[in-house]
Design a protein around this motif. Structure first.
Motif: not given
Length: 413
Positions: A59-70, A130-142
Motif C-alpha cells: 500500500f505504501v508503494r502505491l502511495l509512493f509511486e502516485r504522489f512522489i515518484a510520478k 512489440r513496443n505496444q506490449d511494453k510498460p511505459p517508461t513512466l511506469t518503469k521509472f516509478c
C-alpha cells in the motif's frame, strides 16, 4: 477416513518439524522455548507477522509511486504517455499472436505480397506492435524509484544495525553458543522487513504489467522467501543477516540509472551513509537501482558509469567477500564450533550453489562492462528486463543472437 487423513497430516507435520533435521544433536524445540533476552528465540509463528506488513508495504508503494515518484518523473521530462499504437491489421495481428513476433525475411516478403505493403512498413508495424506490449517508461521509472528508495532505506538500516553487532567484526560470533542466541529487536525488524518486502513483490507481480519473465521472477521470489524463512526458523539469523546485507547492495545501484535532481540528492545521502558505514552488498544493490533510474531519464553517460561501478562492486562482493568471508565461516568455522547436522548440509549446499551462480553472473557482467569501457557505451545481446539482477542475467542467457542493445535495453521490456 477422517482419522486416517488426520494421522497422515500429523505424521507429515512431525516430519516437517523434525528436531533431527532442524537442530544440532542434543537440542530440542523445548530447549528454545525458554526465556531469553530481546525477542527470545526465533519461532515459526513469527514469520506469519510478515503478511500484514507486506500488505502495508504494498500500500505504501502505491502511495509512493502516485504522489512522489510520478511527480518526480514528470518534473524531469518523462512523459505520461504510452507507446505508439500499431495500425490495426487482422492478418499481421494473427501472425504476431500465433506465429512470431520477429518475422524472418521470407515471411516478411510473403506478407508484403499478401497486403500489398512494402517490407519496411511491415517491419515498422511489428516493431510498434512489440513496443505496444511494453510498460511505459513512466511506469518503469516509478517502479525503479520505489525499489531504489526501499533498498537505500534497508541498506542504511542494515548497516547501522550490523555496525554495532559483534558478528559483523568477528564472524565466528555467528556460531558461538548456537542455537541459543537470543533474537534482538534490531535483527528481528531487519529480517521481518526483508521478508515482508519480498512478499510484497509477490503480490505486486499479479497487479503490475505482465512481463516475459513473470514465471522466472515468481520462482525467484519464492526461493528468496524460502531461504529467509528457513534461516530464521533455524536461528541462523546472524549469518543470514550478513548474507542479506551482501546481496542487497547490487540492486540499488542498477535502479539509480534514472533520475536527475532526485539522483543528485539521493547520491549525496548515499555517499554520506557509505562514508559513515560500509556494507558492500547493499551498496551494490543501490548501484543496480541507480543505473536503471539514470537510464529512464536518458542520462546515458551516468547510466554507463554506474553500470561499470556496479560491475566492479559485484565482482568484489560476490567473488571476494562472499566466498572468503561468508562461505568460509559457514563451511569451516561452523564445522569446528557446532559440527554438521542435516540442516547444516542443506544450508551450505544452497550457499555453494549461490556461489556458482555468482561466478556465472560475474562472467556475463564482465563482458558487458568491458564493452562499455571499450566502446564508450554498454551493449549486450538480447532483451533485458530491469527487475533484478537475476532477471537481467537470465534474460541475457536466453536472449536471441544477432541483436545489440545499449544499456537502455535494461528498461526496454
Amino acid at each position: 477416513m477422517a482419522t486416517a487423513a488426520a494421522g497422515a497430516l500429523s505424521l507429515l507435520w512431525g516430519w516437517l518439524w523434525s528436531e533431527r533435521f532442524w537442530l544440532p544433536q542434543n537440542v530440542s524445540w523445548a530447549d528454545l522455548e525458554g526465556p531469553a533476552d530481546g525477542y527470545g528465540y526465533p519461532r515459526g509463528q513469527h514469520v506469519l507477522s510478515v503478511f500484514p506488513l507486506a500488505a502495508g508495504i504494498f500500500f505504501v508503494r502505491l502511495l509512493f509511486e502516485r504522489f512522489i515518484a510520478k511527480p518526480c518523473a514528470l518534473h524531469i521530462g518523462i512523459e505520461d504517455s504510452g507507446p505508439y499504437q500499431a495500425q490495426p491489421n487482422a492478418i499481421l495481428e494473427k501472425v504476431f499472436i500465433s506465429i512470431t513476433k520477429y518475422p524472418d525475411k521470407k515471411r516478411l516478403e510473403g506478407l508484403s505480397k499478401q497486403l500489398d505493403w512494402n517490407v519496411r512498413k511491415i517491419q515498422c508495424w511489428f516493431r510498434h506492435r512489440r513496443n505496444q506490449d511494453k510498460p511505459p517508461t513512466l511506469t518503469k521509472f516509478c517502479e525503479s524509484m520505489w525499489r531504489f528508495t526501499f533498498y537505500l532505506f534497508i541498506f542504511c538500516y542494515g548497516i547501522r544495525f550490523l555496525w554495532s553487532s559483534p558478528w559483523f567484526w568477528d564472524i565466528g560470533q555467528c556460531w558461538y553458543n548456537y542455537p541459543f542466541q537470543p533474537l534482538s529487536s534490531g535483527l528481528y525488524y531487519y529480517y521481518i522487513m526483508e521478508l515482508a518486502f519480498y512478499w510484497s513483490l509477490m503480490f505486486s507481480q499479479f497487479t503490475d504489467i505482465k512481463r516475459k519473465d513473470f514465471l522466472i521472477m515468481f520462482v525467484h521470489h519464492l526461493v528468496t522467501i524460502g531461504l529467509i524463512s528457513f534461516s530464521y526458523i533455524n536461528n541462523m539469523v546472524r549469518v543470514g543477516s550478513l548474507v542479506m546485507c551482501l546481496h542487497d547492495v547490487s540492486d540499488f545501484l542498477l535502479e539509480v540509472k534514472t533520475q536527475s535532481l532526485f539522483l543528485h540528492l539521493l547520491g549525496l545521502l548515499f555517499f554520506y551513509s557509505c562514508v559513515r558505514t560500509f556494507s558492500p552488498t547493499q551498496f551494490l544493490s543501490s548501484f543496480l537501482q541507480a543505473a536503471k533510474l539514470a537510464n529512464y531519464a536518458k542520462y546515458q553517460r551516468l547510466c554507463d558509469t554506474l553500470f561499470v561501478i556496479f560491475s566492479a562492486v559485484f565482482m568484489v562482493t560476490r567473488l571476494g567477500i562472499y566466498p572468503f568471508w561468508i562461505l568460509n565461516t559457514t563451511l569451516f568455522e561452523s564445522w569446528e564450533i557446532i559440527g554438521p547436522y542435516t540442516c547444516w548440509w542443506l544450508l551450505n549446499g544452497l550457499l555453494v550453489i549461490l556461489q556458482v551462480l555468482h561466478v556465472i553472473w560475474s562472467y556475463l557482467i564482465a563482458r558487458i562492462a568491458l564493452k562499455a569501457l571499450i566502446r564508450g557505451k554498454v551493449t549486450c545481446p538480447g532483451r533485458i528486463r530491469p527487475c533484478t539482477l537475476h532477471s537481467f542475467l537470465i534474460s541475457f542467457l536466453f536472449s536471441m543472437p544477432g541483436r545489440s542493445w545499449t544499456v537502455s535495453s535494461l528498461a526496454c521490456i
